[in-house]
Design a protein around this motif. Structure first.
Motif, PDB file in Angstrom:
ATOM      1  N   THR A 191       0.848  -1.192   0.000  1.00 28.57           N
ATOM      2  CA  THR A 191       0.000   0.000   0.000  1.00 28.57           C
ATOM      3  C   THR A 191       0.885   1.244   0.000  1.00 28.57           C
ATOM      4  N   ASN A 192       2.103   1.071  -0.467  1.00 21.07           N
ATOM      5  CA  ASN A 192       3.024   2.203  -0.481  1.00 21.07           C
ATOM      6  C   ASN A 192       2.711   3.093  -1.676  1.00 21.07           C
ATOM      7  N   ASP A 193       1.607   3.791  -1.601  1.00 23.00           N
ATOM      8  CA  ASP A 193       1.167   4.596  -2.728  1.00 23.00           C
ATOM      9  C   ASP A 193       1.658   6.036  -2.592  1.00 23.00           C
ATOM     10  N   GLU A 194       1.228   6.878  -3.526  1.00 22.43           N
ATOM     11  CA  GLU A 194       1.706   8.257  -3.538  1.00 22.43           C
ATOM     12  C   GLU A 194       1.342   8.996  -2.251  1.00 22.43           C
ATOM     13  N   ASP A 195       0.166   8.661  -1.722  1.00 25.19           N
ATOM     14  CA  ASP A 195      -0.281   9.277  -0.473  1.00 25.19           C
ATOM     15  C   ASP A 195       0.761   9.030   0.637  1.00 25.19           C
ATOM     16  N   ASP A 196       1.218   7.782   0.748  1.00 22.31           N
ATOM     17  CA  ASP A 196       2.207   7.431   1.778  1.00 22.31           C
ATOM     18  C   ASP A 196       3.553   8.091   1.489  1.00 22.31           C
ATOM     19  N   ARG A 197       3.955   8.076   0.213  1.00 23.55           N
ATOM     20  CA  ARG A 197       5.260   8.657  -0.128  1.00 23.55           C
ATOM     21  C   ARG A 197       5.280  10.154   0.145  1.00 23.55           C
ATOM     22  N   SER A 198       4.149  10.805  -0.200  1.00 17.15           N
ATOM     23  CA  SER A 198       4.073  12.245   0.025  1.00 17.15           C
ATOM     24  C   SER A 198       4.159  12.550   1.521  1.00 17.15           C
ATOM     25  N   ARG A 199       3.527  11.675   2.310  1.00 16.03           N
ATOM     26  CA  ARG A 199       3.567  11.873   3.755  1.00 16.03           C
ATOM     27  C   ARG A 199       5.001  11.681   4.267  1.00 16.03           C
ATOM     28  N   ALA A 200       5.708  10.725   3.679  1.00 18.21           N
ATOM     29  CA  ALA A 200       7.097  10.472   4.088  1.00 18.21           C
ATOM     30  C   ALA A 200       7.963  11.691   3.795  1.00 18.21           C
ATOM     31  N   ARG A 201       7.740  12.293   2.607  1.00 14.09           N
ATOM     32  CA  ARG A 201       8.515  13.484   2.244  1.00 14.09           C
ATOM     33  C   ARG A 201       8.248  14.620   3.221  1.00 14.09           C
ATOM     34  N   LYS A 202       6.973  14.748   3.599  1.00 16.31           N
ATOM     35  CA  LYS A 202       6.601  15.854   4.486  1.00 16.31           C
ATOM     36  C   LYS A 202       6.917  15.534   5.946  1.00 16.31           C
ATOM     37  N   ASN A 203       7.374  14.298   6.183  1.00 17.91           N
ATOM     38  CA  ASN A 203       7.691  13.876   7.540  1.00 17.91           C
ATOM     39  C   ASN A 203       6.469  13.933   8.468  1.00 17.91           C
ATOM     40  N   SER A 204       5.285  13.691   7.924  1.00 16.98           N
ATOM     41  CA  SER A 204       4.089  13.657   8.762  1.00 16.98           C
ATOM     42  C   SER A 204       3.595  12.210   8.828  1.00 16.98           C
ATOM     43  N   PHE A 205       2.715  11.942   9.751  1.00 20.42           N
ATOM     44  CA  PHE A 205       2.225  10.573   9.886  1.00 20.42           C
ATOM     45  C   PHE A 205       0.751  10.608  10.224  1.00 20.42           C
ATOM     46  N   VAL A 206       0.058   9.482   9.979  1.00 19.22           N
ATOM     47  CA  VAL A 206      -1.326   9.396  10.422  1.00 19.22           C
ATOM     48  C   VAL A 206      -1.323   8.615  11.724  1.00 19.22           C
ATOM     49  N   GLY A 207      -2.328   8.883  12.538  1.00 23.00           N
ATOM     50  CA  GLY A 207      -2.434   8.132  13.778  1.00 23.00           C
ATOM     51  C   GLY A 207      -2.061   8.980  14.971  1.00 23.00           C
ATOM     52  N   THR A 208      -1.792   8.297  16.068  1.00 22.40           N
ATOM     53  CA  THR A 208      -1.519   8.973  17.326  1.00 22.40           C
ATOM     54  C   THR A 208      -0.167   8.473  17.824  1.00 22.40           C
ATOM     55  N   ALA A 209       0.673   9.397  18.270  1.00 22.36           N
ATOM     56  CA  ALA A 209       2.077   9.081  18.554  1.00 22.36           C
ATOM     57  C   ALA A 209       2.270   7.771  19.327  1.00 22.36           C
ATOM     58  N   GLN A 210       1.575   7.611  20.448  1.00 23.50           N
ATOM     59  CA  GLN A 210       1.849   6.458  21.315  1.00 23.50           C
ATOM     60  C   GLN A 210       1.583   5.099  20.667  1.00 23.50           C
ATOM     61  N   TYR A 211       0.684   5.069  19.676  1.00 18.58           N
ATOM     62  CA  TYR A 211       0.240   3.779  19.121  1.00 18.58           C
ATOM     63  C   TYR A 211       0.693   3.578  17.679  1.00 18.58           C
ATOM     64  N   VAL A 212       1.430   4.553  17.153  1.00 19.17           N
ATOM     65  CA  VAL A 212       1.776   4.485  15.723  1.00 19.17           C
ATOM     66  C   VAL A 212       2.891   3.456  15.508  1.00 19.17           C
ATOM     67  N   SER A 213       2.753   2.685  14.445  1.00 21.78           N
ATOM     68  CA  SER A 213       3.744   1.631  14.187  1.00 21.78           C
ATOM     69  C   SER A 213       4.963   2.230  13.502  1.00 21.78           C
ATOM     70  N   PRO A 214       6.111   1.559  13.624  1.00 22.19           N
ATOM     71  CA  PRO A 214       7.328   2.109  13.001  1.00 22.19           C
ATOM     72  C   PRO A 214       7.180   2.307  11.499  1.00 22.19           C
ATOM     73  N   GLU A 215       6.463   1.405  10.824  1.00 19.06           N
ATOM     74  CA  GLU A 215       6.342   1.543   9.355  1.00 19.06           C
ATOM     75  C   GLU A 215       5.464   2.732   8.979  1.00 19.06           C
ATOM     76  N   LEU A 216       4.533   3.135   9.851  1.00 21.82           N
ATOM     77  CA  LEU A 216       3.742   4.333   9.543  1.00 21.82           C
ATOM     78  C   LEU A 216       4.578   5.588   9.762  1.00 21.82           C
ATOM     79  N   LEU A 217       5.561   5.495  10.642  1.00 19.95           N
ATOM     80  CA  LEU A 217       6.450   6.640  10.876  1.00 19.95           C
ATOM     81  C   LEU A 217       7.380   6.851   9.697  1.00 19.95           C
ATOM     82  N   THR A 218       7.870   5.749   9.145  1.00 24.46           N
ATOM     83  CA  THR A 218       8.796   5.881   8.020  1.00 24.46           C
ATOM     84  C   THR A 218       8.037   5.832   6.702  1.00 24.46           C
ATOM     85  N   ALA A 219       6.727   5.555   6.794  1.00 24.82           N
ATOM     86  CA  ALA A 219       5.844   5.490   5.627  1.00 24.82           C
ATOM     87  C   ALA A 219       6.359   4.534   4.552  1.00 24.82           C
ATOM     88  N   LYS A 220       7.000   3.458   4.990  1.00 21.79           N
ATOM     89  CA  LYS A 220       7.480   2.473   4.008  1.00 21.79           C
ATOM     90  C   LYS A 220       6.286   1.695   3.465  1.00 21.79           C
TER      91      LYS A 220
END
Ligand code: ATP
Length: 322
Positions: A191-220
């Motif tokens: 599911t590494n689509d443009e939406d995820d890549r764009s988020r990776a470039r902007k260094n933003s993430f979806v979710g809530t800090a305490q529960y976010v998975s490492p792959e959502l942080l790096t948007a891989k």
């Protein structure tokens, strides 16, 4: 807290002139089909009211969103996602989710008619007692797991699973909500689509800090396995009272997550610890259940769930939280 509460819609009082509708097509609902009661919650651009359907007296929750506020905050996509996923989940008949019964709008507001979760969020229940005993932790973990099995079948990743988004109905069964950050996967492997890549470039993430998975942080990649990470965090929190990754700033929490830097307090149940260690794994595909083809049988079979009858959860009386 909501900066500007969405103004209360007009209360119903007068009867409506009958509308001409084609046979068998239910009339589009309007605010006049409901009696709006008190505010039960507020989001960043929404206010949730308790309401009653005037036709069948059923209690419901109605989320009212202010259109201008959504546009100003560029949240159109978030709201659309929430509606689309709520529709998919509601039509699937899966238990353990807030159901979307109707949507409508007027000039300034959007309305979502939802199942009313009488007992509110799971979080204050954990906080009230400090931590759950094993019977409660096991039961609620089992209901969350079954809900995640349904999401997996529907190819949906929630991406913001946390005790604030797990509501409780009148019988204390879970109702998962808040699908604004969720994702409908078109390809089950990637599911590494443009939406995820764009988020990776902007260094933003979806979710809530305490529960976010490492792959959502790096948007891989984002896969259903991201919700298994959150499940690990939530089980840890039910058993010990606090989430595993916590710090004064989001940046420090992210560092802890990326380094898998967390500890179990003394006396933590070893069986729960074993399950959590198998869910909080940096590599998404190495998490317990991640490679299960259908559902999560390998998680169900973990000793932590010994004695749970997964098939009848919805009809069971949940253990008392005390
Ligand atoms: P944000 O939009 O800022 O992420 P949110 O998702 O919590 O916040 P809402 O979905 O508007 O915003 O919900 C606001 C509050 O209303 C929630 O915190 C929850 O406690 C309550 N709430 C939401 N839906 C329901 C429901 N179906 N039944 C009972 N309470 C609800």
């Amino acid at each position: 807290a909501c900066p500007s509460r969405t103004a209360a819609p007009q209360m119903n009082g007068t009867s409506q002139p009958p509308q001409q509708q084609p046979q068998h097509t239910p009339a589009k609902k309007t605010p006049r089909d409901f009696i709006f009661g008190k505010v039960i919650g507020e989001g960043s651009f929404s206010t949730v009211y308790i309401a009653k359907d005037i036709h069948n007296r059923k209690e419901l929750a109605i989320k009212v969103c202010d259109k201008r506020h959504i546009l100003r905050e560029h949240k159109e996509e978030y709201i659309k996602r929430e509606k689309d996923v709520l529709n998919i989940v509601s039509n699937s008949g899966a238990p353990f989710f807030v159901k979307l019964f109707a949507t409508f709008q007027d000039a300034t507001r959007l309305y979502f008619v939802l199942t009313y979760a009488k007992h509110g969020e799971l979080l204050p229940h954990i906080n009230r007692v400090g931590s759950f005993d094993m019977a409660c932790s096991r039961f609620y973990a089992a209901e969350i797991l079954v809900a995640l099995e349904h999401l997996k079948r529907l190819n949906i990743v929630h991406r913001d699973l946390k005790p604030e988004n797990i509501l409780l109905d009148e019988n204390m069964h879970i109702l998962i909500t808040d699908f604004g950050s969720s994702k409908i996967m078109t390809n089950e492997n990637d599911t590494n689509d443009e939406d995820d890549r764009s988020r990776a470039r902007k260094n933003s993430f979806v979710g809530t800090a305490q529960y976010v998975s490492p792959e959502l942080l790096t948007a891989k990649t984002a896969s259903t396995s991201s919700d298994l990470w959150a499940l690990g965090c939530i089980i840890y929190q039910m058993v010990s009272g606090l989430p595993p990754f916590r710090s004064g700033s989001e940046f420090l929490i992210f560092k802890q997550i990326m380094n898998l830097n967390y500890e179990f307090p003394d006396g933590f149940c070893p069986i729960a610890k074993d399950l959590i260690e198998k869910l909080l794994v940096l590599e998404p595909y190495q998490r317990l259940g991640a490679t299960d083809e259908v559902g999560y049988p390998s998680i169900r079979q973990h000793n932590f769930f010994q004695g749970i009858d997964f098939e009848t959860l919805q009809n069971q009386t949940p253990p008392l939280i005390y």
